[in-house]
Design an enzyme around this catalytic site. Structure first.
Site: not given
Ligand code: PLP
Length: 377
Positions: A69-70, A148, A178, A198-200, A236, A322
């Site tokens: 995300g960042t 969030n 979110q 963001s995936a996580h 990559t 964070c």
């Protein structure tokens, strides 16, 4: 452990882990290589992009993969500026994640001007305040979809419409990190020019994300090197991570109604339980996304409560992960008008489909026991 910190990060879904394994151990080729192993990786990359693009209702060419995300947010804002360096003004809101606010600060250090629009008590900007911040040299407006820390859902479609009405050339970026697991998004219908994911946060792996760049958006990559991602993100690709991201999204797609219902039901149970605890004030709005419940226990310091909960085997947090380690006060709660003592006494529970009724009951029972003890000590 009872894990109630899913807004910070989520456990990797089993199906995502399984899907990823092949791209670590067997199909480990570089997707830019033309041999078999490279082609297998390329196919996986294309399939993953297709899955995620379908899920958020955009075209595959409009989605590029990032490290999270960042990076997506940073890349959206910097890329917009690189394409139109004559535009030197950015508009955002006071309750954005630090990924947005600190990127804006960096842009400010580089000579741009940033207007941070204040919000109401639940973190929403008014259309009038947002549009009146726009100037002739405004490059981009950045507003998050779901907060969030308190779970507020913002009417992004309405804000985009209002911004485009007064300034059609101003770009609109939305931090949707979110939102991906909380609602079925249609990027097409929302009308944003750029959006970050963001995936996580959706039971995918850490260190992977996506940036939506609407076709035709003036944007230039700040990351130079190879021609990956159609020259928009050099380096990559993290093939196993991207495959895991898509597998997590596929799982959501396949289980959407139950997933939403479970989180809603757990949230109702938690809210009911919290009502039994005297001196509890819910900071999240009543129409917040059900997975995020921000609450103040009057007279109990959040850091002490979180430590005690941790000892009891319950993981929650004081707002953004964070800032959690730094004992900084929440800029979101402060922007919502909470006084210092209230921000210092507020914690966030964030739930997921794996959260059980028994876990909620145990959490409430623990709070009923320890909150009065901490108040007295
Ligand atoms: N934006 C929001 C709203 C978030 O909750 C987070 C994660 O904490 C981010 C951005 C940053 O995402 P990532 O951790 O993938 O860099």
């Amino acid at each position: 452990m009872i894990y109630l910190d899913h807004a910070a990060t989520t456990p990797l879904r089993g199906s995502a882990l399984t899907a990823m394994e092949r791209y670590f151990a067997q199909a480990y080729g570089n997707p830019s290589s033309i041999h078999q192993s490279g082609r297998a990786a390329r196919l996986a990359l294309d399939a993953a992009r297709h899955t995620i693009a379908e899920f958020v209702d955009c075209q595959t060419a409009e989605l590029l993969f990032t490290s999270g995300g960042t990076e997506s947010i940073h890349s959206a804002l910097f890329g917009a500026w690189l394409a139109q360096p004559q535009k030197r003004h950015v508009v955002t809101t006071a309750v954005e994640h630090h990924a947005v606010l600190h990127t804006c600060q960096l842009l400010e250090e580089l000579g741009l001007q940033v207007t941070v629009v204040p919000t109401d008590r639940v973190g929403r900007v008014s259309v009038a305040q947002l549009t009146s911040a726009i100037r002739p040299d405004t490059l981009v407006v950045s507003v998050m979809r779901i907060n969030n820390e308190i779970g507020t859902i913002v009417d992004i479609a309405g804000l985009v419409q209002a911004v485009k009405l007064v300034a059609p050339e101003v770009l609109f970026h939305s931090d949707m990190v979110q939102a991906l697991s909380s609602e079925r998004l249609s990027l097409d219908a929302l009308g944003v020019d750029m959006a970050s994911f963001s995936a996580h946060k959706v039971n995918g792996p850490k260190g992977v994300g996506a940036l939506f760049l609407r076709r035709g958006t003036p944007w230039k990559s700040a990351l130079r090197g190879g021609a990956q991602e159609r020259d928009r993100r050099a380096g990559t690709e993290n093939v196993p991570g991207i495959v895991g991201f898509a597998a997590a999204v596929s799982w959501l797609e396949a289980h959407w109604p139950e997933h939403q219902r479970t989180i809603h039901d757990r949230s109702v149970e938690l809210m009911r339980g919290l009502q039994r605890i005297v001196g509890t004030e819910v900071n999240s709005p009543t129409d917040a996304t059900p997975g995020i419940v921000n609450v103040r226990f009057v007279g109990v310091r959040a850091d002490r409560l979180l430590m005690r909960l941790d000892l009891e085997g319950i993981a929650a947090s004081a707002g953004s992960a964070c800032t959690a380690g730094s004992l900084q006060q929440s800029h979101v709660l402060a922007a919502c008008g909470l006084v210092d003592s209230a921000t210092r006494e507020s914690i966030r529970f964030s739930l997921a489909d794996v959260t059980t009724s028994a876990e909620i009951a145990e959490t409430v029972a623990t709070l009923e026991r320890i909150v009065p003890l901490l108040r007295r000590s």
